[in-house]
Design an enzyme around this catalytic site. Structure first.
Site, PDB file in Angstrom:
ATOM      1  CB  CYS A 103      10.419   1.447  13.065  1.00 24.32           C
ATOM      2  SG  CYS A 103       9.918  -0.272  12.915  1.00 24.32           S
ATOM      3  CD  GLU A 104       7.569  -0.257   6.442  1.00 23.36           C
ATOM      4  OE1 GLU A 104       7.458  -1.392   5.944  1.00 23.36           O
ATOM      5  OE2 GLU A 104       7.676   0.776   5.767  1.00 23.36           O
ATOM      6  CG  HIS A 105       8.099  -3.421  10.997  1.00 23.37           C
ATOM      7  ND1 HIS A 105       9.374  -3.912  10.822  1.00 23.37           N
ATOM      8  CD2 HIS A 105       7.492  -3.516   9.785  1.00 23.37           C
ATOM      9  CE1 HIS A 105       9.536  -4.294   9.576  1.00 23.37           C
ATOM     10  NE2 HIS A 105       8.413  -4.064   8.927  1.00 23.37           N
ATOM     11  CG  HIS A 106       7.627  -1.979  16.535  1.00 23.22           C
ATOM     12  ND1 HIS A 106       8.703  -2.496  15.836  1.00 23.22           N
ATOM     13  CD2 HIS A 106       7.014  -3.036  17.124  1.00 23.22           C
ATOM     14  CE1 HIS A 106       8.740  -3.806  15.998  1.00 23.22           C
ATOM     15  NE2 HIS A 106       7.723  -4.163  16.767  1.00 23.22           N
ATOM     16  CD  GLN A 144      19.570   1.456   9.122  1.00 22.91           C
ATOM     17  OE1 GLN A 144      19.146   1.481  10.269  1.00 22.91           O
ATOM     18  NE2 GLN A 144      20.843   1.300   8.844  1.00 22.91           N
ATOM     19  CG  HIS A 172      16.471   0.667  14.256  1.00 25.81           C
ATOM     20  ND1 HIS A 172      15.530   0.675  13.242  1.00 25.81           N
ATOM     21  CD2 HIS A 172      17.676   0.836  13.651  1.00 25.81           C
ATOM     22  CE1 HIS A 172      16.145   0.824  12.080  1.00 25.81           C
ATOM     23  NE2 HIS A 172      17.453   0.921  12.303  1.00 25.81           N
ATOM     24  CB  CYS A 174      11.526  -0.946  17.240  1.00 32.08           C
ATOM     25  SG  CYS A 174      12.792  -1.361  16.025  1.00 32.08           S
TER      26      CYS A 174
END
Length: 217
Positions: A103-106, A144, A172, A174
């Site tokens: 995940c590019e956020h976390h 995703q 996920h 996250c």
């Protein structure tokens, strides 16, 4: 709209990313290791203690594997195609392709499976190439939704089939190991192009093959 214009639009959707080795400001491995040491300190531990001495190097090496997709172009993978198919024009499906991405956020993993279907117009590609395209896009920082679109768009651009369908189902970390801690939740995304989008019978056939059209109990 002319075919050339359509292809240019599709190419813009794929988000071609240049090889990071060619970017002048890419950090060195030593700089990456120092960054890991900083994160260890920020977490509250001592990067100089015995159990953590090799951790920065291990993390740097693991990142080379986790994000190796930046060094490959999926269009090159799909370019080895076959036209001797004796007129075959029915659906082709490769299902249950395991994927592991981040995940590019976390910067934590999401793990699941991808299903790919397409109906060829005049050329097909080896099944391993479809799996490799999933691998290339998965080995990048992702969400995703974008991953699903990139896989479908690249197949549509290179093979120019009658249609493409891609479905991804993934868990996920996250949301299962932090935040709301929903450990049993899974995310499903789909991208339908061409006849898969415009023809409900084709879409239904694809969903039946991969097991998504299950009778209600």
């Amino acid at each position: 709209m002319k075919r050339g214009q359509q292809i240019k639009i599709k190419m813009s959707k794929i988000e071609k990313i240049k090889n990071l080795e060619k970017i002048k400001n890419k950090p060195t491995k030593e700089e990456a290791k120092e960054a890991v040491k900083t994160l260890i300190k920020w977490a509250g531990d001592d990067p100089t203690r015995e159990g953590l001495l090799e951790t920065p190097n291990r993390v740097a090496k693991s990142y080379q594997d986790f994000f190796s997709g930046y060094d490959e172009d999926p269009r090159e993978i799909l370019s080895k195609e076959f036209q001797e198919v004796d007129g075959y024009d029915e659906i082709i499906v490769l299902k249950d392709i395991r994927l592991e991405s981040h995940c590019e956020h976390h910067l934590v993993p999401f793990i699941g499976t991808a299903h790919i279907g397409y109906i060829p117009k005049n050329k097909v590609v080896g099944l391993s190439k479809l799996a490799r395209v999933v691998e290339v896009f998965s080995k990048r920082l992702q969400i995703q939704e974008k991953l699903t679109a990139q896989i479908a768009n690249s197949i549509d651009e290179v093979l120019q089939p009658k249609g493409v369908g891609v479905i991804i189902e993934a868990s996920h970390l996250c949301i299962s190991t932090r935040g709301i801690h929903k450990t049993d939740s899974r995310m499903v995304t789909s991208r339908m192009l061409g006849i898969f989008r415009n023809n409900s019978d084709t879409r239904r056939e694809f969903l039946n093959i991969i097991g998504y059209n299950k009778p209600s109990v």
